[in-house]
Design a protein around this motif. Structure first.
Motif, PDB file in Angstrom:
ATOM      1  N   SER A  30       0.841  -1.203   0.000  1.00  0.00           N
ATOM      2  CA  SER A  30       0.000   0.000   0.000  1.00  0.00           C
ATOM      3  C   SER A  30       0.875   1.252   0.000  1.00  0.00           C
ATOM      4  O   SER A  30       1.791   1.392   0.835  1.00  0.00           O
ATOM      5  CB  SER A  30      -0.898  -0.026   1.246  1.00  0.00           C
ATOM      6  N   TYR A  31       0.577   2.160  -0.939  1.00  0.00           N
ATOM      7  CA  TYR A  31       1.330   3.429  -1.008  1.00  0.00           C
ATOM      8  C   TYR A  31       1.125   4.238   0.272  1.00  0.00           C
ATOM      9  O   TYR A  31       2.067   4.820   0.820  1.00  0.00           O
ATOM     10  CB  TYR A  31       0.859   4.235  -2.231  1.00  0.00           C
TER      11      TYR A  31
ATOM     12  N   LYS B  74       6.224  15.274   0.645  1.00  0.00           N
ATOM     13  CA  LYS B  74       5.261  15.057  -0.457  1.00  0.00           C
ATOM     14  C   LYS B  74       4.254  16.214  -0.522  1.00  0.00           C
ATOM     15  O   LYS B  74       3.941  16.692  -1.613  1.00  0.00           O
ATOM     16  CB  LYS B  74       4.503  13.733  -0.275  1.00  0.00           C
TER      17      LYS B  74
HETATM   18  N1  LIG Z   1      -5.851   9.118  -4.148  1.00  0.00           N
HETATM   19  C1  LIG Z   1      -4.807   8.467  -4.084  1.00  0.00           C
HETATM   20  C2  LIG Z   1      -3.593   8.959  -4.676  1.00  0.00           C
HETATM   21  N2  LIG Z   1      -3.314  10.109  -5.322  1.00  0.00           N
HETATM   22  C3  LIG Z   1      -2.011  10.047  -5.623  1.00  0.00           C
HETATM   23  N3  LIG Z   1      -1.456   8.890  -5.196  1.00  0.00           N
HETATM   24  C4  LIG Z   1      -0.080   8.419  -5.355  1.00  0.00           C
HETATM   25  O1  LIG Z   1       0.773   9.452  -4.918  1.00  0.00           O
HETATM   26  C5  LIG Z   1       1.981   9.376  -5.621  1.00  0.00           C
HETATM   27  C6  LIG Z   1       2.270  10.756  -6.151  1.00  0.00           C
HETATM   28  O2  LIG Z   1       3.573  10.921  -6.179  1.00  0.00           O
HETATM   29  P1  LIG Z   1       4.302  11.518  -7.448  1.00  0.00           P
HETATM   30  O3  LIG Z   1       3.326  12.123  -8.411  1.00  0.00           O
HETATM   31  O4  LIG Z   1       5.343  12.389  -6.902  1.00  0.00           O
HETATM   32  O5  LIG Z   1       4.840  10.190  -8.137  1.00  0.00           O
HETATM   33  P2  LIG Z   1       5.974   9.212  -7.643  1.00  0.00           P
HETATM   34  O6  LIG Z   1       7.261   9.698  -8.183  1.00  0.00           O
HETATM   35  O7  LIG Z   1       5.516   7.846  -8.079  1.00  0.00           O
HETATM   36  O8  LIG Z   1       5.986   9.291  -6.039  1.00  0.00           O
HETATM   37  P3  LIG Z   1       7.187   9.058  -4.991  1.00  0.00           P
HETATM   38  O9  LIG Z   1       7.906   7.792  -5.389  1.00  0.00           O
HETATM   39  O10 LIG Z   1       8.047  10.300  -5.040  1.00  0.00           O
HETATM   40  O11 LIG Z   1       6.493   8.937  -3.662  1.00  0.00           O
HETATM   41  C7  LIG Z   1       1.807   8.351  -6.742  1.00  0.00           C
HETATM   42  O12 LIG Z   1       2.411   7.129  -6.393  1.00  0.00           O
HETATM   43  C8  LIG Z   1       0.302   8.191  -6.805  1.00  0.00           C
HETATM   44  O13 LIG Z   1      -0.120   6.904  -7.229  1.00  0.00           O
HETATM   45  C9  LIG Z   1      -2.422   8.186  -4.587  1.00  0.00           C
HETATM   46  N4  LIG Z   1      -2.383   6.974  -3.957  1.00  0.00           N
HETATM   47  C10 LIG Z   1      -3.545   6.514  -3.414  1.00  0.00           C
HETATM   48  N5  LIG Z   1      -4.725   7.224  -3.458  1.00  0.00           N
HETATM   49  C11 LIG Z   1      -5.953   6.695  -2.777  1.00  0.00           C
HETATM   50  O14 LIG Z   1      -5.557   5.960  -1.637  1.00  0.00           O
HETATM   51  C12 LIG Z   1      -6.103   4.647  -1.704  1.00  0.00           C
HETATM   52  C13 LIG Z   1      -5.177   3.683  -1.018  1.00  0.00           C
HETATM   53  O15 LIG Z   1      -3.971   3.541  -1.743  1.00  0.00           O
HETATM   54  P4  LIG Z   1      -2.979   2.358  -1.354  1.00  0.00           P
HETATM   55  O16 LIG Z   1      -2.564   2.603   0.046  1.00  0.00           O
HETATM   56  O17 LIG Z   1      -1.807   2.438  -2.307  1.00  0.00           O
HETATM   57  O18 LIG Z   1      -3.726   1.090  -1.538  1.00  0.00           O
HETATM   58  C14 LIG Z   1      -6.303   4.373  -3.194  1.00  0.00           C
HETATM   59  O19 LIG Z   1      -7.297   3.402  -3.401  1.00  0.00           O
HETATM   60  C15 LIG Z   1      -6.742   5.747  -3.687  1.00  0.00           C
HETATM   61  O20 LIG Z   1      -8.122   5.922  -3.414  1.00  0.00           O
END
Ligand SMILES: N=c1c2ncn([C@@H]3O[C@H](COP(=O)(O)OP(=O)(O)OP(=O)(O)O)[C@@H](O)[C@H]3O)c2ncn1[C@@H]1O[C@H](COP(=O)(O)O)[C@@H](O)[C@H]1O
Length: 105
Positions: A23-24, A39
């Motif tokens: 999970s992110y 972030k």
């Molecule tokens: N709304 C969001 C959302 N918006 C943005 N992001 C993430 O935030 C990050 C944005 O960072 P960047 O644009 O800087 O991209 P990056 O270079 O990949 O990021 P980093 O490696 O620097 O952290 C990306 O990885 C996106 O996928 C999100 N991740 C999750 N959600 C929500 O959170 C829920 C739970 O997510 P998980 O915990 O991953 O299951 C999801 O179902 C969504 O509803």
């Protein structure tokens, strides 16, 4: 609260016990406050750049990133996104200029 914000708030709560490898959000929590704030700062800057650039889709996309990461920050600190909405609700009908004048008295 908006349905989407409420559902997202619930998911962010559930992620407190999730595996950071799966999970992110759990990964962000595990990295700690400074990483989350980094972030938030990055997304705020990207929102400003998008707004200056004028591409409407990008502005919406970056603002969504900013709101999302701000919600993660609140949750990490034990605060609820609902509290921010309640504060906005409280300000309804209160002119920003009047509020500033009262604050500066
Ligand atoms: N709304 C969001 C959302 N918006 C943005 N992001 C993430 O935030 C990050 C944005 O960072 P960047 O644009 O800087 O991209 P990056 O270079 O990949 O990021 P980093 O490696 O620097 O952290 C990306 O990885 C996106 O996928 C999100 N991740 C999750 N959600 C929500 O959170 C829920 C739970 O997510 P998980 O915990 O991953 O299951 C999801 O179902 C969504 O509803």
């Amino acid at each position: 609260m908006s349905d989407v914000l409420e559902k997202l708030s619930q998911v962010l709560e559930e992620r407190k016990g999730a595996d950071p490898d799966k999970s992110y959000v759990a990964k962000l929590y595990s990295k700690g406050l400074d990483s989350i704030l980094k972030k938030v700062g990055e997304e705020a800057t990207e929102t400003v750049i998008a707004a200056k650039g004028g591409n409407r889709e990008e502005i919406v996309y970056e603002t969504a990133d900013l709101w999302f990461h701000s919600m993660v920050m609140l949750k990490h600190l034990g605060l609820e996104p609902e509290q921010v909405l309640m504060e906005l609700q409280r300000r309804f009908g209160l002119s920003g200029l009047e509020e500033k004048e009262n604050r500066e008295k």
